[in-house]
Scaffold this motif. Structure first.
Motif: not given
Lengths: 236, 538
Positions: A179, B425-426, B428-430, B432-433
């Motif tokens: 990240t 957020r971490r 949900t971003e994961r 999504t990715d």
């Protein structure tokens, strides 16, 4: 049945014995030019009071260091190794939301609110300038350990370059998914506790120590309580 | 001909602008609370299928869901996947802004400058700002209560049927919004009775409260019609209105702290301490002491002050006062005190429940501020008080800003209660990715194993993905592309998994961890897309 008598005067046996003795003798001799290992002593870390609160983590996870209530095993370093970070200049990637940068090296490691330096959310770093090069043997890092916290993307680096652009030694990186864009790490995440997280630097020579972070399981902001660097004056 | 009050109108416009910025700016920033997510998913069902049935055991009234529909229609959303946080949070934001205007409308008849102070304090109150950006019923509930106050006061002052109908409309909406409406109405009736008694026995003057049955009938009839309209899901669910009454058995148990509700039991001084001073862990210190202090001055002035009014008392032929304008500050003080005492005595407490008296406290604080800045003889004393209060108000606005952004989901914020960690957020971003590298994209298979049902707001955050299973126990084959679980059952899950997984730790709420299992080949595909070192680190 043939009875073979062993005699010391037997030529073959004698040569074997001589060769064996010579190899053993060579093995236990130090290599020419290598110094004797310096004498070591156990480092006496001063620990803050533990925080009793929250549910202890149950279960085992491959990417999380196993949580233990046991004492840390003794850590040895060459005699003369001492804290070299106390009251040294501290810088950071962003202005603190709360607290002052100098708190990171003031020796106050408790979970009390006044001991916590808080940086904004996102990837941030905190850096200690030891003001001269040291052989660094151990670093202790305390994030906020009031309750259950796992900090993300913890990356520890040592360098003689204040910008960390060249000659950077990365001694810890648990950013497994990259990240931070500093390269994927292979180290595990860990639960904060009053023992802090100990890093064995094995005498790396460095003037600057930098720790990255990118939020934690409780909040997206970054909190550092103390960075304690143990080292010895470098011979260079 | 009276001169147009340019300064007054310009000041009000500026206050409304400040209120709008605090309420509308970046509405999607704060992660969704579990309760917000729950409401949002109910709204999404209503939007997509037109289905809604009032649940007397959980959740509150229907108004929030129905009042969100027009915004979603305008935004072009047809289902949960097309809904966003800013879309749904516009509803409380508009009510929050309306509340500022209502503050001015309610207090201005007593004193015009006090009306501006009341509007300003409502605009910058941390609690009122925070929940104006929060998709739950609370701020609309407070708005309807304030509307009832405004219309009721004007009706008693003018005896015009229009105000009676306005009061009826607000009363109906109040009831259709939250069950605690009965406490609000009770506090209003009790305060009105006390004011009448006070005027009669202490002030030695009689207020004529002759009832106009036609007006009363029209007002109550409209209230009943509005309530039935919403609770019956616009005449499609006729059990709703009955359930809206039967629900009080559930709420009585909850108020007494029975069952799981005991988790929310707090001491009587909880609300006052929350407003007065909050300091948790490292971080800022929070206080709405300015509103509390000025509100207390407003209460004292309302109860025993001269009750100045722009209106003259109108009397009937018997000499009884028919215009309650002069007694209104006293009513406001008593109404607020009854609410504070009533809600403080109920063991079940959550931070948002204090809004119902925080708003009238802002109205009284407006009166209190005017006491300090308008009733002093010396000009320099007025000026000094004015500057001090404005400075403290600016500090309140800063607090409201920090509370909505930097500390929007942080336990150190007094209004953050069992809130989702910003670490969501971490996660949900994961997801999504991972979906981006998954062969079937959004068809990615996700299993959630949190057997205690503690998985909100995940349904909101995973609303794009149709293949999400929320399991009450382990199925025969628990394998999935992504598995979200809890530390307590992860140990029992791991031997049941056939595939290889990458495991990472995420946070749902502070102290509530969520181990996340990602199928190894999916993880590898995701990592392959990740760039190496770059010059993006700070």
């Amino acid at each position: 049945m043939v009875n073979r008598e062993f005699r010391i005067t037997d030529g073959k046996t004698m040569w074997i014995a001589v060769l064996l003795f010579a190899s053993l003798w060579t093995a236990i001799q130090p290599v020419h030019g290598e110094e004797q290992l310096p004498e070591e002593a156990e480092l006496q870390f001063e620990l803050p009071e533990p925080f009793f609160g929250g549910t202890p983590l149950d279960g085992w996870f491959p990417n999380l260091e196993e949580f233990t209530y046991k004492e840390r095993p003794p850590f040895k370093a060459p005699v003369g190794t001492a804290i070299v970070s106390r009251q040294k200049p501290v810088s950071s990637s962003a202005s603190p939301l709360r607290g002052k940068l100098e708190q990171v090296v003031d020796g106050k490691k408790g979970y009390e609110p006044e001991n916590v330096l808080e940086l904004p959310e996102g990837l941030q770093w905190t850096q200690v300038d030891l003001q001269e090069e040291f052989e660094v043997y151990a670093i202790l890092l305390w994030h906020n350990f009031r309750g259950i916290h796992i900090y993300f993307d913890v990356i520890g680096q040592a360098s003689n370059d204040p910008e960390f652009k060249k000659d950077v030694t990365e001694f810890y990186n648990n950013d497994i998914d990259n990240t931070s864009h500093l390269g994927a790490g292979k180290d595990k995440e860990y639960l904060e506790r009053n023992y802090g997280r100990l890093f064995d630097l094995k005498g790396i020579k460095a003037r600057y120590i930098r720790f990255y972070g990118n939020g934690n399981t409780n909040t997206s902001t970054n909190q550092v309580v103390e960075i304690e660097v143990w080292g010895k004056k470098s011979d260079n | 001909m009276t001169k147009f009050p340019v300064f007054h109108v310009a000041t009000l416009a500026l206050i409304l602008l400040v209120a709008a910025v605090l309420r509308f700016y970046d509405l999607g920033y704060r992660p969704m609370h579990g309760d917000e997510a729950n409401q949002a998913m109910k709204t999404s069902v209503l939007l997509a299928k037109g289905e809604y049935a009032y649940d007397p055991f959980e959740h509150h009234g229907p108004t929030l869901y129905y009042l969100t529909l027009p915004i979603l229609w305008i935004a072009g959303a047809h289902n949960a996947a097309e809904m966003t946080e800013p879309m749904i949070r516009l509803v409380p934001a508009f009510f929050g802004l309306g509340l500022v205007l209502l503050s001015w409308l309610i207090v201005s008849p007593i004193d015009r400058r006090a009306g501006l102070w009341a509007a300003l304090l409502t605009a910058v109150s941390h609690g009122l700002v925070y929940y104006s950006r929060y998709y739950v019923q609370e701020i609309s509930f407070v708005f309807f209560a304030a509307g009832l106050l405004w219309c009721g006061h004007h009706y008693l002052s003018s005896r015009r049927i229009g105000w009676a109908l306005g009061a009826g409309l607000c009363l109906g909406l109040l009831h259709a919004t939250k069950e605690t409406s009965v406490l609000v109405v009770f506090a209003m009736v009790a305060a009105l009775a006390c004011v009448v008694a006070w005027e009669k026995f202490v002030a030695r003057r009689a207020i004529a409260l002759t009832l106009n049955w036609r007006h009363l009938g029209a007002g109550l009839g409209l209230a009943l019609a509005i309530s039935v309209l919403f609770f019956s899901s616009f005449f499609t669910h006729w059990r709703g209105p009955l359930d809206s009454l039967l629900t009080y058995t559930t709420y009585l148990n909850r108020a007494e702290g029975h069952g799981s509700s005991a988790l929310h039991d707090q001491p009587w001084y909880y609300y006052i301490s929350l407003l007065a001073w909050t300091y948790r862990e490292a971080g800022p210190k929070w206080s709405e002491g300015l509103i509390l202090g000025l509100g207390l001055i407003g209460v004292l002035w309302g109860l025993w002050g001269p009750n100045r009014t722009d209106q003259t008392d109108r009397t009937d032929r018997d000499g009884a006062i028919v215009d309650c304008g002069a007694a209104f500050p006293r009513f406001l003080a008593l109404y607020t005190l009854f609410l504070v005492v009533g809600f403080s005595l109920i063991p079940y407490k959550t931070p948002w429940n204090l809004l119902i008296f925080l708003h009238p406290l802002c109205l009284l604080a407006g009166l209190g501020a005017q006491c300090l800045t308008g009733l002093q003889r010396a000009v320099w004393v007025r000026f000094l008080f004015g500057v001090l209060i404005l400075a403290a108000t600016a500090q309140l606005a800063g607090q409201a800003w920090r509370g909505s952004f930097t500390y929007g989901a942080d336990v150190r914020n007094p209004y953050v209660y069992a809130h989702t960690s910003s670490a969501i957020r971490r996660l949900t971003e994961r997801v999504t990715d991972l979906a981006a590298v998954h062969p079937r994209g959004d068809q990615i298979h996700i299993n959630v194993f949190r057997f205690d049902g503690d998985y909100w707001p995940l349904p909101w955050y995973l609303r794009r993905y149709p293949n999400v299973g929320y399991w009450p126990n382990f199925p025969e084959s628990p394998d999935a592309d992504v598995i979200l679980t809890s530390p307590e059952i992860a140990g029992a899950l791991q031997p049941r998994l056939k595939d290889e997984y990458q495991v990472e730790m995420n946070g749902l709420r502070p102290g509530v961890l969520m181990p996340t299992f990602i199928r190894k080949e999916l993880w590898d595909a995701f990592m392959a897309k990740r760039s190496g070192p770059a010059e993006t680190a700070p």
